[in-house]
Design a protein around this motif. Structure first.
Motif, PDB file in Angstrom:
ATOM      1  N   PRO A   1       0.803  -1.249   0.142  1.00  0.00           N
ATOM      2  CA  PRO A   1      -0.063   0.042   0.025  1.00  0.00           C
ATOM      3  C   PRO A   1       1.000   1.362  -0.026  1.00  0.00           C
ATOM      4  CG  PRO A   1      -0.968  -1.826   1.610  1.00  0.00           C
ATOM      5  CD  PRO A   1       0.369  -2.181   1.229  1.00  0.00           C
ATOM      6  N   LEU A   2       1.875   1.227   0.702  1.00  0.00           N
ATOM      7  CA  LEU A   2       2.868   2.601   0.843  1.00  0.00           C
ATOM      8  C   LEU A   2       3.378   2.612  -0.594  1.00  0.00           C
ATOM      9  CD1 LEU A   2       3.882   4.644   2.486  1.00  0.00           C
ATOM     10  CD2 LEU A   2       5.746   3.078   3.255  1.00  0.00           C
ATOM     11  N   GLU A   3       4.005   1.520  -1.388  1.00  0.00           N
ATOM     12  CA  GLU A   3       4.614   1.781  -2.474  1.00  0.00           C
ATOM     13  C   GLU A   3       3.528   2.184  -3.475  1.00  0.00           C
ATOM     14  OE1 GLU A   3       8.031  -1.834  -2.309  1.00  0.00           O
ATOM     15  OE2 GLU A   3       6.064  -2.228  -3.050  1.00  0.00           O
ATOM     16  N   ASP A   4       2.408   1.691  -3.246  1.00  0.00           N
ATOM     17  CA  ASP A   4       1.343   1.938  -4.365  1.00  0.00           C
ATOM     18  C   ASP A   4       0.884   3.404  -4.252  1.00  0.00           C
ATOM     19  OD1 ASP A   4      -0.760   1.744  -6.313  1.00  0.00           O
ATOM     20  OD2 ASP A   4      -2.174   1.578  -5.066  1.00  0.00           O
ATOM     21  N   LYS A   5       1.099   4.095  -2.921  1.00  0.00           N
ATOM     22  CA  LYS A   5       0.684   5.367  -2.566  1.00  0.00           C
ATOM     23  C   LYS A   5       1.784   6.313  -3.131  1.00  0.00           C
ATOM     24  CE  LYS A   5      -0.260   8.712   0.990  1.00  0.00           C
ATOM     25  NZ  LYS A   5      -0.452   8.728   2.494  1.00  0.00           N
ATOM     26  N   ASN A   6       2.990   5.913  -3.173  1.00  0.00           N
ATOM     27  CA  ASN A   6       4.029   6.883  -3.221  1.00  0.00           C
ATOM     28  C   ASN A   6       4.493   6.685  -4.948  1.00  0.00           C
ATOM     29  OD1 ASN A   6       4.176   7.529  -0.808  1.00  0.00           O
ATOM     30  ND2 ASN A   6       5.995   5.959  -0.235  1.00  0.00           N
ATOM     31  N   LEU A   7       4.436   5.600  -5.420  1.00  0.00           N
ATOM     32  CA  LEU A   7       4.860   5.642  -6.796  1.00  0.00           C
ATOM     33  C   LEU A   7       3.992   4.755  -7.859  1.00  0.00           C
ATOM     34  CD1 LEU A   7       8.599   3.964  -5.856  1.00  0.00           C
ATOM     35  CD2 LEU A   7       7.916   6.449  -6.687  1.00  0.00           C
ATOM     36  N   GLY A   8       2.986   4.242  -7.348  1.00  0.00           N
ATOM     37  CA  GLY A   8       1.857   3.634  -8.343  1.00  0.00           C
ATOM     38  C   GLY A   8       2.225   2.185  -8.332  1.00  0.00           C
ATOM     39  N   ARG A   9       1.697   1.700  -9.694  1.00  0.00           N
ATOM     40  CA  ARG A   9       1.632   0.393  -9.768  1.00  0.00           C
ATOM     41  C   ARG A   9       2.277   0.096 -11.082  1.00  0.00           C
ATOM     42  NH1 ARG A   9      -3.255  -4.099 -10.443  1.00  0.00           N
ATOM     43  NH2 ARG A   9      -2.032  -5.969 -10.284  1.00  0.00           N
ATOM     44  N   ALA A  10       3.518  -0.741 -11.318  1.00  0.00           N
ATOM     45  CA  ALA A  10       4.258  -1.246 -12.456  1.00  0.00           C
ATOM     46  C   ALA A  10       3.594  -2.107 -13.240  1.00  0.00           C
ATOM     47  CB  ALA A  10       5.446  -1.486 -12.233  1.00  0.00           C
ATOM     48  N   PHE A  11       3.725  -2.120 -14.559  1.00  0.00           N
ATOM     49  CA  PHE A  11       3.004  -3.096 -15.615  1.00  0.00           C
ATOM     50  C   PHE A  11       4.091  -3.440 -16.944  1.00  0.00           C
ATOM     51  CE2 PHE A  11       1.145   0.771 -16.232  1.00  0.00           C
ATOM     52  CZ  PHE A  11       0.928   0.774 -17.754  1.00  0.00           C
ATOM     53  N   ALA A  12       4.241  -4.488 -17.325  1.00  0.00           N
ATOM     54  CA  ALA A  12       4.710  -4.631 -18.321  1.00  0.00           C
ATOM     55  C   ALA A  12       3.979  -5.619 -19.633  1.00  0.00           C
ATOM     56  CB  ALA A  12       6.412  -5.275 -17.980  1.00  0.00           C
ATOM     57  N   LEU A  13       4.176  -5.437 -20.570  1.00  0.00           N
ATOM     58  CA  LEU A  13       3.694  -6.315 -21.823  1.00  0.00           C
ATOM     59  C   LEU A  13       4.886  -6.479 -22.859  1.00  0.00           C
ATOM     60  CD1 LEU A  13       0.471  -5.380 -23.723  1.00  0.00           C
ATOM     61  CD2 LEU A  13       2.533  -6.122 -24.964  1.00  0.00           C
ATOM     62  N   ILE A  14       5.216  -7.742 -22.949  1.00  0.00           N
ATOM     63  CA  ILE A  14       6.227  -8.111 -23.893  1.00  0.00           C
ATOM     64  C   ILE A  14       5.889  -9.150 -24.618  1.00  0.00           C
ATOM     65  CG2 ILE A  14       8.824  -8.972 -24.003  1.00  0.00           C
ATOM     66  CD1 ILE A  14       8.970  -8.249 -20.919  1.00  0.00           C
ATOM     67  N   GLU A  15       6.264  -8.904 -25.835  1.00  0.00           N
ATOM     68  CA  GLU A  15       6.121  -9.957 -26.862  1.00  0.00           C
ATOM     69  C   GLU A  15       7.390 -10.324 -27.908  1.00  0.00           C
ATOM     70  OE1 GLU A  15       3.292 -10.465 -31.078  1.00  0.00           O
ATOM     71  OE2 GLU A  15       3.891  -8.509 -30.334  1.00  0.00           O
ATOM     72  N   PHE A  16       7.629 -11.587 -28.176  1.00  0.00           N
ATOM     73  CA  PHE A  16       8.557 -11.877 -29.078  1.00  0.00           C
ATOM     74  C   PHE A  16       7.818 -12.611 -30.401  1.00  0.00           C
ATOM     75  CE2 PHE A  16      10.834 -11.610 -25.306  1.00  0.00           C
ATOM     76  CZ  PHE A  16      12.238 -11.426 -25.364  1.00  0.00           C
ATOM     77  N   ASP A  17       8.458 -12.054 -31.422  1.00  0.00           N
ATOM     78  CA  ASP A  17       8.038 -12.537 -32.649  1.00  0.00           C
ATOM     79  C   ASP A  17       8.384 -14.215 -32.864  1.00  0.00           C
ATOM     80  OD1 ASP A  17       7.127  -9.985 -33.517  1.00  0.00           O
ATOM     81  OD2 ASP A  17       9.033  -9.587 -34.488  1.00  0.00           O
ATOM     82  N   GLN A  18       9.600 -14.479 -32.361  1.00  0.00           N
ATOM     83  CA  GLN A  18       9.709 -15.834 -32.388  1.00  0.00           C
ATOM     84  C   GLN A  18      10.292 -16.159 -30.978  1.00  0.00           C
ATOM     85  OE1 GLN A  18      12.002 -17.230 -35.755  1.00  0.00           O
ATOM     86  NE2 GLN A  18      11.972 -19.376 -34.945  1.00  0.00           N
ATOM     87  N   ALA A  19      10.081 -17.200 -30.306  1.00  0.00           N
ATOM     88  CA  ALA A  19      10.381 -17.550 -29.003  1.00  0.00           C
ATOM     89  C   ALA A  19      11.770 -18.183 -29.115  1.00  0.00           C
ATOM     90  CB  ALA A  19       9.601 -18.638 -28.325  1.00  0.00           C
ATOM     91  N   GLU A  20      12.890 -18.046 -28.218  1.00  0.00           N
ATOM     92  CA  GLU A  20      14.058 -18.465 -28.221  1.00  0.00           C
ATOM     93  C   GLU A  20      14.155 -19.394 -26.859  1.00  0.00           C
ATOM     94  OE1 GLU A  20      16.206 -18.657 -30.607  1.00  0.00           O
ATOM     95  OE2 GLU A  20      15.220 -16.779 -31.782  1.00  0.00           O
ATOM     96  N   PRO A  21      15.315 -20.221 -26.839  1.00  0.00           N
ATOM     97  CA  PRO A  21      15.439 -20.931 -25.427  1.00  0.00           C
ATOM     98  C   PRO A  21      15.606 -19.954 -24.187  1.00  0.00           C
ATOM     99  CG  PRO A  21      16.503 -21.839 -27.398  1.00  0.00           C
ATOM    100  CD  PRO A  21      15.937 -20.829 -27.774  1.00  0.00           C
ATOM    101  N   PHE A  22      16.128 -18.798 -24.479  1.00  0.00           N
ATOM    102  CA  PHE A  22      16.518 -18.030 -23.412  1.00  0.00           C
ATOM    103  C   PHE A  22      15.343 -16.886 -23.223  1.00  0.00           C
ATOM    104  CE2 PHE A  22      18.890 -16.892 -27.125  1.00  0.00           C
ATOM    105  CZ  PHE A  22      18.292 -15.567 -27.392  1.00  0.00           C
ATOM    106  N   THR A  23      14.210 -16.847 -24.075  1.00  0.00           N
ATOM    107  CA  THR A  23      13.314 -16.083 -23.961  1.00  0.00           C
ATOM    108  C   THR A  23      12.755 -15.665 -22.476  1.00  0.00           C
ATOM    109  OG1 THR A  23      12.766 -16.437 -26.329  1.00  0.00           O
ATOM    110  CG2 THR A  23      11.253 -15.127 -24.908  1.00  0.00           C
ATOM    111  N   GLU A  24      12.411 -16.743 -21.789  1.00  0.00           N
ATOM    112  CA  GLU A  24      12.100 -16.686 -20.601  1.00  0.00           C
ATOM    113  C   GLU A  24      12.948 -15.830 -19.575  1.00  0.00           C
ATOM    114  OE1 GLU A  24       8.904 -18.688 -17.205  1.00  0.00           O
ATOM    115  OE2 GLU A  24       9.603 -19.756 -19.009  1.00  0.00           O
ATOM    116  N   GLN A  25      14.368 -16.355 -19.770  1.00  0.00           N
ATOM    117  CA  GLN A  25      15.152 -15.705 -19.056  1.00  0.00           C
ATOM    118  C   GLN A  25      15.275 -14.276 -19.141  1.00  0.00           C
ATOM    119  OE1 GLN A  25      19.256 -16.675 -19.851  1.00  0.00           O
ATOM    120  NE2 GLN A  25      20.167 -14.987 -18.564  1.00  0.00           N
ATOM    121  N   ILE A  26      15.208 -13.759 -20.318  1.00  0.00           N
ATOM    122  CA  ILE A  26      15.042 -12.155 -20.646  1.00  0.00           C
ATOM    123  C   ILE A  26      13.908 -11.672 -20.026  1.00  0.00           C
ATOM    124  CG2 ILE A  26      14.772 -10.846 -22.579  1.00  0.00           C
ATOM    125  CD1 ILE A  26      16.070 -12.580 -24.360  1.00  0.00           C
ATOM    126  N   VAL A  27      12.769 -12.046 -20.300  1.00  0.00           N
ATOM    127  CA  VAL A  27      11.566 -11.311 -19.482  1.00  0.00           C
ATOM    128  C   VAL A  27      11.603 -11.186 -18.098  1.00  0.00           C
ATOM    129  CG1 VAL A  27       9.901 -11.800 -21.619  1.00  0.00           C
ATOM    130  CG2 VAL A  27      10.004 -13.632 -19.548  1.00  0.00           C
TER     131      VAL A  27
END
Length: 721
Positions: free
Chosen positions: A29-55
């Motif tokens: 609640p304190l983090e939300d009050k001070n800075l808000g809520r972070a979010f991310a949307l990521i897409e890869f045109d083609q998945a690689e073995p290390f894709t999940e490590q990257i995200v």
């Protein structure tokens, strides 16, 4: 209090190549009050073995950097977090190469109250939905190429209205739904309802694409602990599917590409309030609330009582009709009874019994009261109708001011001025003594005044700097025109041939030439060399002024037509141009020795300058018209040139200066007490307003000092532009 609610669309397909990912932080609640809520949307045109490590690296780095930041301002913390993410991406490139960065479409964002900050890389779509509009806030078609070592290099920031909604999505969503369809879905549903609706629609589509999206709306929510039915969603797994249809996306987005990438569109656009009318049923429905039952029963009783009252009134009217027929049953008309004369009416009155006289008096009084009440009611209704119209107009003014503020934030200066001008015009049409104006008119006028300075770039100069006062030397003469030579401003009198010098540095005024023999006065002054000025006295007499010799000498100007009335003149190179508005002409003459000869008409047939007030030349000829229009001419023909629309217009302006292609336009408008500065392309740079300029007669421009000198009431003011 309304808070941003995230709806998360994650359409998972088991076959295909592209991979999608959603991440929504769960701050304290304190983090939300001070800075808000972070979010991310990521897409890869083609998945690689290390894709999940990257995200996973991007998610963790972004979230930790944001919420562990020493900055308590959201935007500053967001910038630092992006810097950390870019550093982490650099390490990932060292480990896996940079090819994956060109296949990565990503959006990182944070929402704090109504403030939203996002940064993108690659192809991610973002839209603001508000009322009947959906606006592209990412402008994917205009984004720069992917920079692997600085994946997130720019920020889109703004405020989202609480009545609006945000949609961030992978680009392939537009392969299946139009922008208009998406607008209706976001507008008409809550965040979770919109996601459910999209899931239902997209599940019916024969698609192999993975689609991910955030729908963010402001809703009145209560804090609840996560449960089994509503688990926290941290991160979505990757799946694979087919490529998106980029060509169709571009076609869909072509109509929405309105703004630059760094500006929100329509952030503060007001939504007009509409009255909700509900049909009321005549049927009585019993409520479990006894108070509601009592109110309903009372209402039904009053309704029945009203019906009975109307029956009684009808019976009384019927009885009155019968009495009138009985009273006048032996007479064809009232006019026949009274005999068409006052004496006949008096006789008729005397023949009536006392009861009949009372009845007639009562009837007349009743009719009179009825007529007066009808008239008064009509006037009241008219006044009420007018107030409703005024209220609707005031609401429209409020909406236009909201548009003005939005367009101002979007850097749409021309659009902001247009909206503000419409608002000012509408408000001016509402009487200040009306009830509607008393409610909100003054407040709206205050907003207009406040916006006017910013939108029309008006600087109020309460006490402009005085660099000299000719009044100390000119006596009763009035300075009408000026010439700037070196560091001296020379003032030329109206109605006489007097000339005075103002040393700007010393702020000293000295007499140069006083010649009572000429009483016409100087009409226009232009520097014909670096050290001399050419002046026209009266209509057609020209002299050259030499400030070193402190004298004037006659100059022969062969205008051919003796009936020409000089409105303005300018010297450009070795040619003299004379504007004669009354004759609708611009005449060009060639310098020959100390004379100007070979007079030719410069304007082509059909070009109208008959209402011109001033002109100047920088290679092209610019003519200022009395109605405030500024036109450009080349080779005797009108050229393409468009001046910014702003308020007030240049109508009433008297002087135009444009000496060099690199110089701005300087326009003197005593009517509006302003000095207006326009860029070379006609866009508005600034307006300087002062009551002192109401008496201004001329201006000169010092390009080296970027300063305008204005003479008004024999005082010379300076303005640095």
């Amino acid at each position: 209090m309304n808070k941003p609610v995230f709806g998360e669309l994650f359409l998972d397909r088991t076959d295909g190549r592209n991979a999608i990912h959603l991440f929504a932080a769960q701050p304290t609640p304190l983090e939300d009050k001070n800075l808000g809520r972070a979010f991310a949307l990521i897409e890869f045109d083609q998945a690689e073995p290390f894709t999940e490590q990257i995200v996973q690296t991007i998610d963790e780095t972004f979230s930790e950097a944001l919420y562990r930041s020493s900055d308590f301002e959201t935007e500053a913390a967001f910038e630092r977090a992006l810097h950390k993410v870019n550093n982490a991406v650099h390490d990932l490139i060292n480990a896996h190469g940079e090819a994956w960065t060109y296949q990565c479409n990503a959006l990182l964002g944070v929402i704090h109250d109504t403030s939203v900050y996002v940064s993108t890389s690659g192809k991610v779509d973002g839209y603001l939905v508000q009322g009947e509009t959906i606006s592209d806030i990412i402008q994917r078609s205009q984004t720069t190429e992917v920079q692997p070592l600085k994946l997130f290099s720019s920020i889109v920031a703004g405020k989202c209205p609480e009545r609006g909604g945000l949609l961030f999505t992978t680009g392939n969503l537009l392969d299946y739904l139009s922008l208009e369809k998406l607008r209706r879905i976001v507008k008409d549903h809550t965040a979770s309802e919109a996601v459910d609706y999209l899931n239902g629609v997209l599940s019916e589509q024969d698609t192999l694409a993975n689609i991910a999206a955030f729908i963010i709306k402001f809703e009145n929510v209560k804090a609840v602990a996560p449960s089994a039915d509503h688990p926290e969603l941290d991160r979505s797994d990757f799946t694979e599917s087919g490529d998106s249809m980029s060509k169709l996306i571009e076609q869909e987005k072509a109509t929405g590409d309105l703004l630059t990438p760094s500006i929100w569109p329509a952030l503060k656009k007001r939504v007009q309030n509409t009255e909700q009318r509900r049909a009321v049923s005549d049927n009585y429905v019993r409520s479990q609330n006894p108070y509601v039952n009592a109110l309903q029963l009372t209402g039904r009783f009053l309704l029945n009582l009203g019906k009975q009252f109307m029956v009684i009134v009808g019976n009384i009217a019927k009885w009155l009709g019968q009495m009138i027929q009985k009273l006048f049953r032996n007479r064809d008309t009232i006019s026949a009874t009274v005999g068409g004369s006052v004496s006949g009416a008096a006789g008729w009155w005397k023949r009536l019994s006392l009861a009949q006289k009372i009845f007639v008096s009562f009837l007349a009084a009743t009719v009179l009261v009825f007529v007066i009440s009808v008239f008064t009611n009509d006037r009241s209704n008219d006044k009420a109708d007018l107030n409703e119209q005024y209220a609707a107009t005031l609401q429209e003014v409020d909406n236009l001011l909201g548009e003005t503020e939005s367009k101002q934030l979007m850097k749409d200066e021309s659009g902001a001025r247009t909206s503000l001008a419409k608002a000012s015009e509408l408000l001016a049409g509402i009487p200040k003594d009306s009830e509607a104006y008393e409610v909100s008119g003054s407040q709206l006028q205050g907003r207009i005044n406040q916006l006017d300075g910013a939108v029309n770039k008006v600087t109020i100069v309460t006490e402009p700097t005085v660099v000299g006062d000719f009044s100390t030397s000119v006596g009763s003469a009035t300075i009408g025109t000026m010439a700037l030579i070196g560091k001296n401003v020379f003032g030329f009198a109206q109605g006489s041939a007097g000339i005075w010098r103002l040393n700007i540095e010393k702020q000293e005024v000295t007499n140069v030439l006083v010649d009572a023999a000429t009483t016409s006065g100087y009409r226009s002054i232009e520097n014909d060399t670096a050290a001399t000025s050419l002046a026209v006295i009266g209509n057609t007499d020209f002299v050259q002024f030499n400030p070193v010799l402190e004298k004037t000498s006659d100059v022969t100007v062969q205008l051919k037509d003796n009936d020409l009335v000089v409105t303005d003149m300018d010297v450009f190179g070795d040619r003299l141009y004379v504007l004669a508005a009354q004759q609708n002409r611009i005449v060009r003459l060639q310098k020959s020795g100390s004379s100007y000869t070979d007079s030719t008409s410069w304007l082509n047939d059909g070009v109208d300058v008959s209402n011109a007030v001033s002109f100047d030349i920088d290679g092209s000829i610019y003519v200022l018209l009395a109605d405030g229009v500024l036109n450009k001419y080349d080779s005797g023909e009108k050229s393409d040139f468009e001046m910014d629309a702003f308020s007030p217009s240049l109508a009433g302006a008297t002087r135009l200066i444009k000496n060099d292609p690199t110089d701005p336009f300087i326009v003197l408008n005593p009517t509006t007490q302003r000095i207006v500065v326009l860029e070379g392309d006609g866009s508005l740079r600034a307006q300087y307003s002062s009551p002192a300029f109401a008496q201004a007669t001329d201006v000169v421009y010092d390009a080296d000092a970027n300063t305008v000198y204005v003479v008004a009431g024999n005082k010379v003011y300076s303005i640095t532009i």
